[in-house]
Design an enzyme around this catalytic site. Structure first.
Site, PDB file in Angstrom:
ATOM      1  N   ALA A  39       0.836  -1.202   0.000  1.00 19.10           N
ATOM      2  CA  ALA A  39       0.000   0.000   0.000  1.00 19.10           C
ATOM      3  C   ALA A  39       0.871   1.252   0.000  1.00 19.10           C
ATOM      4  O   ALA A  39       1.966   1.259   0.548  1.00 19.10           O
ATOM      5  CB  ALA A  39      -0.889   0.014   1.243  1.00 19.10           C
ATOM      6  N   HIS A  41      -0.358   5.185   0.749  1.00 24.75           N
ATOM      7  CA  HIS A  41      -1.489   6.086   0.990  1.00 24.75           C
ATOM      8  C   HIS A  41      -0.946   7.491   1.223  1.00 24.75           C
ATOM      9  O   HIS A  41      -0.040   7.677   2.027  1.00 24.75           O
ATOM     10  CB  HIS A  41      -2.308   5.608   2.195  1.00 24.75           C
ATOM     11  N   GLN A 220      -5.300  -1.458  -1.012  1.00 20.57           N
ATOM     12  CA  GLN A 220      -5.609  -1.952  -2.355  1.00 20.57           C
ATOM     13  C   GLN A 220      -7.064  -1.605  -2.707  1.00 20.57           C
ATOM     14  O   GLN A 220      -7.555  -0.608  -2.232  1.00 20.57           O
ATOM     15  CB  GLN A 220      -5.344  -3.463  -2.480  1.00 20.57           C
ATOM     16  N   GLY A 298       6.528   3.931  -7.803  1.00 18.15           N
ATOM     17  CA  GLY A 298       6.806   4.992  -8.785  1.00 18.15           C
ATOM     18  C   GLY A 298       6.425   4.613 -10.212  1.00 18.15           C
ATOM     19  O   GLY A 298       6.658   5.378 -11.141  1.00 18.15           O
ATOM     20  N   ARG A 301       0.877   4.653 -13.718  1.00 13.62           N
ATOM     21  CA  ARG A 301      -0.400   3.933 -13.621  1.00 13.62           C
ATOM     22  C   ARG A 301      -1.106   3.964 -14.972  1.00 13.62           C
ATOM     23  O   ARG A 301      -1.089   5.001 -15.650  1.00 13.62           O
ATOM     24  CB  ARG A 301      -1.304   4.576 -12.568  1.00 13.62           C
TER      25      ARG A 301
HETATM   26  P1  GDP Z   1      -4.587   5.475  -1.861  1.00 10.96           P
HETATM   27  O1  GDP Z   1      -3.595   4.373  -2.048  1.00 10.96           O
HETATM   28  O2  GDP Z   1      -5.981   5.047  -2.168  1.00 10.96           O
HETATM   29  O3  GDP Z   1      -4.489   6.144  -0.515  1.00 10.96           O
HETATM   30  O4  GDP Z   1      -4.222   6.572  -2.961  1.00 10.96           O
HETATM   31  P2  GDP Z   1      -2.734   7.115  -3.336  1.00 10.96           P
HETATM   32  O5  GDP Z   1      -2.270   8.016  -2.269  1.00 10.96           O
HETATM   33  O6  GDP Z   1      -1.835   5.994  -3.728  1.00 10.96           O
HETATM   34  O7  GDP Z   1      -3.037   7.872  -4.687  1.00 10.96           O
HETATM   35  C1  GDP Z   1      -3.954   8.916  -4.744  1.00 10.96           C
HETATM   36  C2  GDP Z   1      -3.200  10.177  -5.252  1.00 10.96           C
HETATM   37  O8  GDP Z   1      -4.136  11.143  -5.629  1.00 10.96           O
HETATM   38  C3  GDP Z   1      -2.340  10.824  -4.176  1.00 10.96           C
HETATM   39  O9  GDP Z   1      -1.243  11.428  -4.779  1.00 10.96           O
HETATM   40  C4  GDP Z   1      -3.277  11.868  -3.572  1.00 10.96           C
HETATM   41  O10 GDP Z   1      -2.584  12.958  -2.993  1.00 10.96           O
HETATM   42  C5  GDP Z   1      -4.036  12.296  -4.797  1.00 10.96           C
HETATM   43  N1  GDP Z   1      -5.430  12.715  -4.568  1.00 10.96           N
HETATM   44  C6  GDP Z   1      -6.346  12.225  -3.686  1.00 10.96           C
HETATM   45  N2  GDP Z   1      -7.547  12.822  -3.864  1.00 10.96           N
HETATM   46  C7  GDP Z   1      -7.387  13.702  -4.876  1.00 10.96           C
HETATM   47  C8  GDP Z   1      -8.268  14.591  -5.559  1.00 10.96           C
HETATM   48  O11 GDP Z   1      -9.462  14.689  -5.273  1.00 10.96           O
HETATM   49  N3  GDP Z   1      -7.727  15.327  -6.585  1.00 10.96           N
HETATM   50  C9  GDP Z   1      -6.416  15.242  -6.953  1.00 10.96           C
HETATM   51  N4  GDP Z   1      -5.974  15.983  -7.969  1.00 10.96           N
HETATM   52  N5  GDP Z   1      -5.557  14.409  -6.329  1.00 10.96           N
HETATM   53  C10 GDP Z   1      -6.047  13.644  -5.319  1.00 10.96           C
HETATM   54  P1  IMO Z   2      -3.013   1.018  -2.265  1.00  9.21           P
HETATM   55  O1  IMO Z   2      -3.389   0.610  -0.861  1.00  9.21           O
HETATM   56  C1  IMO Z   2      -2.436  -0.149  -6.446  1.00  9.21           C
HETATM   57  C2  IMO Z   2      -1.043  -4.246  -7.164  1.00  9.21           C
HETATM   58  C3  IMO Z   2       0.359  -4.424  -7.747  1.00  9.21           C
HETATM   59  C4  IMO Z   2       0.157  -5.710  -8.526  1.00  9.21           C
HETATM   60  C5  IMO Z   2      -0.802  -6.515  -7.639  1.00  9.21           C
HETATM   61  C6  IMO Z   2      -0.101  -7.533  -6.739  1.00  9.21           C
HETATM   62  O2  IMO Z   2      -2.000   2.099  -2.320  1.00  9.21           O
HETATM   63  O3  IMO Z   2      -4.225   1.292  -3.078  1.00  9.21           O
HETATM   64  P2  IMO Z   2       1.345  -7.314  -4.515  1.00  9.21           P
HETATM   65  O4  IMO Z   2       2.653  -6.602  -4.257  1.00  9.21           O
HETATM   66  O5  IMO Z   2       0.231  -6.848  -3.650  1.00  9.21           O
HETATM   67  O6  IMO Z   2       1.500  -8.805  -4.504  1.00  9.21           O
HETATM   68  O7  IMO Z   2       0.982  -6.919  -6.045  1.00  9.21           O
HETATM   69  O8  IMO Z   2      -1.472  -5.560  -6.829  1.00  9.21           O
HETATM   70  N1  IMO Z   2      -1.101  -3.432  -5.915  1.00  9.21           N
HETATM   71  C7  IMO Z   2      -1.574  -2.186  -5.865  1.00  9.21           C
HETATM   72  N2  IMO Z   2      -1.998  -1.363  -6.842  1.00  9.21           N
HETATM   73  N3  IMO Z   2      -2.493   0.247  -5.145  1.00  9.21           N
HETATM   74  C8  IMO Z   2      -2.105  -0.589  -4.149  1.00  9.21           C
HETATM   75  O9  IMO Z   2      -2.256  -0.282  -2.850  1.00  9.21           O
HETATM   76  C9  IMO Z   2      -1.571  -1.850  -4.490  1.00  9.21           C
HETATM   77  N4  IMO Z   2      -1.079  -2.886  -3.776  1.00  9.21           N
HETATM   78  C10 IMO Z   2      -0.814  -3.854  -4.658  1.00  9.21           C
HETATM   79  O10 IMO Z   2       0.707  -3.347  -8.573  1.00  9.21           O
HETATM   80  O11 IMO Z   2      -0.536  -5.434  -9.717  1.00  9.21           O
HETATM   81 MG    MG Z   3      -1.860   3.964  -3.155  1.00 10.60          MG
END
Ligand code: GDP
Ligand code: IMO
Ligand code: MG
Length: 434
Positions: A39, A41, A220, A298, A301
């Site tokens: 994850a 976040h 996820q 990194g 997506r």
């Molecule tokens: P999570 O894994 O579900 O917590 O999401 P991530 O943090 O991996 O990815 C979400 C990305 O979108 C992060 O860079 C957040 O800062 C950004 N984000 C979240 N909500 C918004 C939104 O409403 N608008 C924009 N532009 N970015 C957002």
């Molecule tokens: P958050 O919580 C997006 C994807 C990986 C891969 C598949 C299996 O930030 O939303 P793993 O390492 O879990 O065995 O990989 O799952 N994956 C994610 N994709 N956000 C995530 O977490 C992920 N955690 C795993 O890219 O396709």
């Molecule tokens: Mg994420």
């Protein structure tokens, strides 16, 4: 609000961290219940960007207790690093006060990472998640609560190292595990986290009995769920509502709210089918404007239109009581907007996800069109959200085409969208007014 759950409704990265941070202001406990440091976040507070892999996103609220629950797999080295980063930024080490690790949570060891690094099919995060869950299911995993039983046991270290080396050799890995080093690592984990390990299920149950609010933070998303996702292109845990309380060690009767997080479009990292994926300038717009690069690895997506077949599936499995739409701002400048409402598979129209990933890969999206709305800089969106909040405007503060998009998704799914994200900042969110 006794216990609530926040869940990703797509393929992860929907913006769970941002919503959990917002809601954490009203709860005493935030709990991760599955997954590990696959994850990533993100919480954005003004200029500060906080990326969390293991620590629950409620960490930003000082009064919030944090639990790494029973169903998790935890890399102790990554956890120590994340805690050190937090200590450096804030002067606080939550592991001394408000962080609790379940005695039932499984430990990710270097061996698991070595095995995971051999993956060439799924595009895993390489963090050792799958191999650690495999050991758990095979009933040979190491849990935090069992550490004290194996410390100083030379035979245990020898036997485990031997088994690991035979697996590594069979898998074609180059590295090997030394029994003496494994024994030292186990001792270090116990020294570092022994005091933080607790019966967290009982703690949460007691807190709920006292009327405290608990928030369960999913990692996820539904389509990465080992049972309900696009198998085998999934993660190795149950990411859905059915496992939220179970993975936290409490019963499902405590749950009052289940909030599904839905990105206004679709993204996916790693391999596997994604019927609404775009390979054109609209997809590039989503990647560029949405900064769609993985928080953990990194990686770029993959982006595509919002997929209602995916969301219907996620809603059937999770029974969302409401949804939060994120990243609506990113769609500004795309005209027309499209929404995938069904698939065409081998000449037939379907409205449910096929279980077979091969079949899903053959699905063509059936798209409807909606008018778009103009792009704005993030500062403008943030001001709009603040104004909407101060003046109680709700969605009426948004451009009318954006309001229509929200209404249409609500109608198609039959679930209310109670907040909409229009920027990464904590305050760039509009709550529904009516
Ligand atoms: P999570 O894994 O579900 O917590 O999401 P991530 O943090 O991996 O990815 C979400 C990305 O979108 C992060 O860079 C957040 O800062 C950004 N984000 C979240 N909500 C918004 C939104 O409403 N608008 C924009 N532009 N970015 C957002
Ligand atoms: P958050 O919580 C997006 C994807 C990986 C891969 C598949 C299996 O930030 O939303 P793993 O390492 O879990 O065995 O990989 O799952 N994956 C994610 N994709 N956000 C995530 O977490 C992920 N955690 C795993 O890219 O396709
Ligand atoms: Mg994420």
């Amino acid at each position: 609000m006794p216990a609530s759950i926040v869940l990703g409704a797509q393929w992860g990265d929907e913006g769970k961290g941002k919503l959990v941070d917002r809601l954490a202001g009203e709860v005493s406990w935030v709990v991760r219940f599955q997954g590990g440091n696959n994850a990533g976040h993100t919480v954005v507070l003004g200029d500060r960007v906080i990326k969390l892999h293991l620590l629950p996103s409620g960490i930003t609220r000082k009064e919030c207790n944090l639990v790494l629950g029973d169903g998790m797999v935890i890399d102790p080295w990554v956890l120590r690093q994340e805690l050190d980063n937090w200590l450096q930024q804030t002067g606080e080490d939550p592991s001394q006060s408000r962080l609790f690790i379940s005695e039932r949570a499984h430990i990710i060891l270097p061996y698991h990472r070595m095995l995971d690094s051999l993956d060439e099919k799924i595009g895993t995060t390489g963090r050792g998640i799958g191999p650690t869950y495999a050991d758990k299911i095979n009933r040979i995993g190491l849990r935090f609560g069992d550490l004290s039983e194996v410390i100083g046991d030379v035979d245990w270290a020898e036997t485990v190292a031997q088994r690991m080396n035979s697996d590594l050799s069979a898998a074609g890995a180059e590295g090997r595990i030394e029994a003496a080093q494994l024994a030292q690592e186990v001792a270090w984990i116990h020294d570092t986290f022994g005091q933080t390990v607790a019966n967290t299920g009982v703690m949460l149950d007691n807190a709920l009995k006292l009327g405290e609010n608990v928030l369960l933070e999913g990692a996820q998303g539904c389509l990465l769920d080992i049972d309900q996702g696009t198998y085998p292109f999934v993660t190795s845990s149950v990411t859905s509502r059915g496992n939220a309380t179970h993975g936290a060690g409490i019963h499902p009767g405590h749950i009052e709210q289940v909030i599904g997080i839905v990105k206004a479009y679709t993204t996916r990292v790693g391999a596997g089918p994604m019927p609404s994926e775009l390979f054109d300038s609209d997809g590039d717009h989503m990647t560029d404007v949405g900064h769609e690069f993985g928080t953990t690895t990194g990686r770029r997506r993959r982006c595509g239109w919002l997929d209602l077949v995916v969301l219907r599936h996620a809603n059937r499995v999770n029974g969302f009581t409401s949804m939060a739409m994120t990243k609506l701002d990113v769609l500004g400048g795309i005209d027309p907007l499209k929404i995938c409402v069904g698939y065409r598979l081998d000449g037939k129209e379907i409205h449910e996800m096929p279980a077979s990933s091969a079949a899903l890969a053959r699905c063509e999206p059936i798209l409807i069109e909606m008018p778009g709305f103009p792009p704005e800089p993030l500062e403008v969106w943030l001001d709009l959200a603040k104004k909407a909040d101060e003046e109680g405007l709700g969605y009426s503060a948004l451009p009318s085409a954006a309001q229509a998009y929200i209404r249409h998704v609500e109608n198609l799914l039959g679930v209310p969208i109670t907040s909409v994200g229009i920027g990464p900042d904590r305050d760039a969110t509009i709550e529904r007014a009516d």
